[in-house]
Scaffold this motif. Structure first.
Motif, PDB file in Angstrom:
ATOM      1  N   THR A 264       0.854  -1.188   0.000  1.00 57.16           N
ATOM      2  CA  THR A 264       0.000   0.000   0.000  1.00 57.16           C
ATOM      3  C   THR A 264       0.889   1.236   0.000  1.00 57.16           C
ATOM      4  O   THR A 264       2.071   1.172   0.347  1.00 57.16           O
ATOM      5  N   SER A 265       0.309   2.355  -0.363  1.00 57.97           N
ATOM      6  CA  SER A 265       1.041   3.631  -0.294  1.00 57.97           C
ATOM      7  C   SER A 265       1.525   3.871   1.129  1.00 57.97           C
ATOM      8  O   SER A 265       2.642   4.344   1.345  1.00 57.97           O
ATOM      9  N   ASP A 266       0.682   3.522   2.095  1.00 61.97           N
ATOM     10  CA  ASP A 266       1.050   3.718   3.501  1.00 61.97           C
ATOM     11  C   ASP A 266       2.292   2.917   3.877  1.00 61.97           C
ATOM     12  O   ASP A 266       3.100   3.376   4.684  1.00 61.97           O
ATOM     13  N   ALA A 267       2.458   1.735   3.298  1.00 63.10           N
ATOM     14  CA  ALA A 267       3.641   0.925   3.608  1.00 63.10           C
ATOM     15  C   ALA A 267       4.912   1.639   3.151  1.00 63.10           C
ATOM     16  O   ALA A 267       5.914   1.669   3.876  1.00 63.10           O
ATOM     17  N   ILE A 268       4.866   2.238   1.972  1.00 64.03           N
ATOM     18  CA  ILE A 268       6.031   2.979   1.463  1.00 64.03           C
ATOM     19  C   ILE A 268       6.272   4.210   2.328  1.00 64.03           C
ATOM     20  O   ILE A 268       7.404   4.494   2.741  1.00 64.03           O
ATOM     21  N   ILE A 269       5.225   4.929   2.644  1.00 68.37           N
ATOM     22  CA  ILE A 269       5.344   6.129   3.473  1.00 68.37           C
ATOM     23  C   ILE A 269       5.898   5.782   4.850  1.00 68.37           C
ATOM     24  O   ILE A 269       6.783   6.467   5.362  1.00 68.37           O
ATOM     25  N   ASP A 270       5.399   4.708   5.449  1.00 71.91           N
ATOM     26  CA  ASP A 270       5.898   4.284   6.766  1.00 71.91           C
ATOM     27  C   ASP A 270       7.383   3.951   6.717  1.00 71.91           C
ATOM     28  O   ASP A 270       8.135   4.311   7.629  1.00 71.91           O
ATOM     29  N   LYS A 271       7.824   3.262   5.662  1.00 70.40           N
ATOM     30  CA  LYS A 271       9.252   2.921   5.535  1.00 70.40           C
ATOM     31  C   LYS A 271      10.090   4.176   5.354  1.00 70.40           C
ATOM     32  O   LYS A 271      11.170   4.299   5.948  1.00 70.40           O
ATOM     33  N   LEU A 272       9.608   5.127   4.559  1.00 72.89           N
ATOM     34  CA  LEU A 272      10.348   6.387   4.371  1.00 72.89           C
ATOM     35  C   LEU A 272      10.464   7.135   5.698  1.00 72.89           C
ATOM     36  O   LEU A 272      11.504   7.714   6.013  1.00 72.89           O
ATOM     37  N   ARG A 273       9.396   7.100   6.472  1.00 74.30           N
ATOM     38  CA  ARG A 273       9.409   7.745   7.789  1.00 74.30           C
ATOM     39  C   ARG A 273      10.416   7.052   8.706  1.00 74.30           C
ATOM     40  O   ARG A 273      11.210   7.709   9.388  1.00 74.30           O
ATOM     41  N   LEU A 274      10.410   5.710   8.709  1.00 72.27           N
ATOM     42  CA  LEU A 274      11.372   4.950   9.524  1.00 72.27           C
ATOM     43  C   LEU A 274      12.819   5.262   9.139  1.00 72.27           C
ATOM     44  O   LEU A 274      13.699   5.274   9.994  1.00 72.27           O
ATOM     45  N   LEU A 275      13.029   5.495   7.869  1.00 73.14           N
ATOM     46  CA  LEU A 275      14.377   5.794   7.374  1.00 73.14           C
ATOM     47  C   LEU A 275      14.783   7.249   7.626  1.00 73.14           C
ATOM     48  O   LEU A 275      15.902   7.638   7.322  1.00 73.14           O
ATOM     49  N   GLY A 276      13.858   8.046   8.148  1.00 72.61           N
ATOM     50  CA  GLY A 276      14.159   9.447   8.415  1.00 72.61           C
ATOM     51  C   GLY A 276      14.098  10.319   7.185  1.00 72.61           C
ATOM     52  O   GLY A 276      14.649  11.422   7.164  1.00 72.61           O
ATOM     53  N   LEU A 277      13.408   9.851   6.136  1.00 73.47           N
ATOM     54  CA  LEU A 277      13.333  10.605   4.890  1.00 73.47           C
ATOM     55  C   LEU A 277      12.046  11.401   4.750  1.00 73.47           C
ATOM     56  O   LEU A 277      11.854  12.095   3.756  1.00 73.47           O
ATOM     57  N   LEU A 278      11.147  11.297   5.724  1.00 67.54           N
ATOM     58  CA  LEU A 278       9.933  12.116   5.762  1.00 67.54           C
ATOM     59  C   LEU A 278       9.932  12.871   7.083  1.00 67.54           C
ATOM     60  O   LEU A 278       9.922  12.263   8.135  1.00 67.54           O
TER      61      LEU A 278
END
Length: 127
Positions: A107-121
């Motif tokens: 899902t889009s949320d899965a990508i967004i969550d991973k970007l957040r975890l990586l500190g990119l959001l």
């Protein structure tokens, strides 16, 4: 922020491009690992590469190992986005230098969550 989407599926590149564009990111695309490597050699410096495993010419795992072998690209964040769900493959990719691993379909949320975890959001993303 800039992302390099590396996938042999035009449809998958389009899906990921839309997710990232919705976050205000600039995206670049490659149909295989060699094409992506050529873009990096030409001077592209993405904040993240989203990498499929199974591609012609150069697969995603080989791309990751090539990137991690070069000091100049050590700072590039790598996220596998693939159908490969076998535990051994996930471990292998992470050991080779991938920072995160997302299994298709996602899902889009899965990508967004991973970007957040990586500190990119850094800002809140509207739901």
């Amino acid at each position: 922020m800039q992302a390099l989407i590396i996938d042999d599926s035009r449809t998958m590149r389009s899906i990921l491009r839309r997710v990232l564009a919705g976050l205000g990111w600039t995206t670049h695309e490659a149909g295989d690992g060699q094409e992506a490597l050529d873009l990096l050699e030409a001077g592209l410096v993405p904040d993240i590469c989203l990498v499929d495993w199974n591609m012609p010419v150069m697969d995603g795992y080989t791309f990751i190992t090539r990137i991690r072998a070069e000091e100049k690209w050590r700072g590039v964040t790598l996220m596998m986005v693939t159908t490969e769900s076998e535990h051994g493959r996930i471990v292998r990719a992470l050991a080779a230098g991938a920072h995160e691993y997302v299994i298709k379909p996602f899902t889009s949320d899965a990508i967004i969550d991973k970007l957040r975890l990586l500190g990119l959001l850094h800002e809140e993303v509207p739901a």
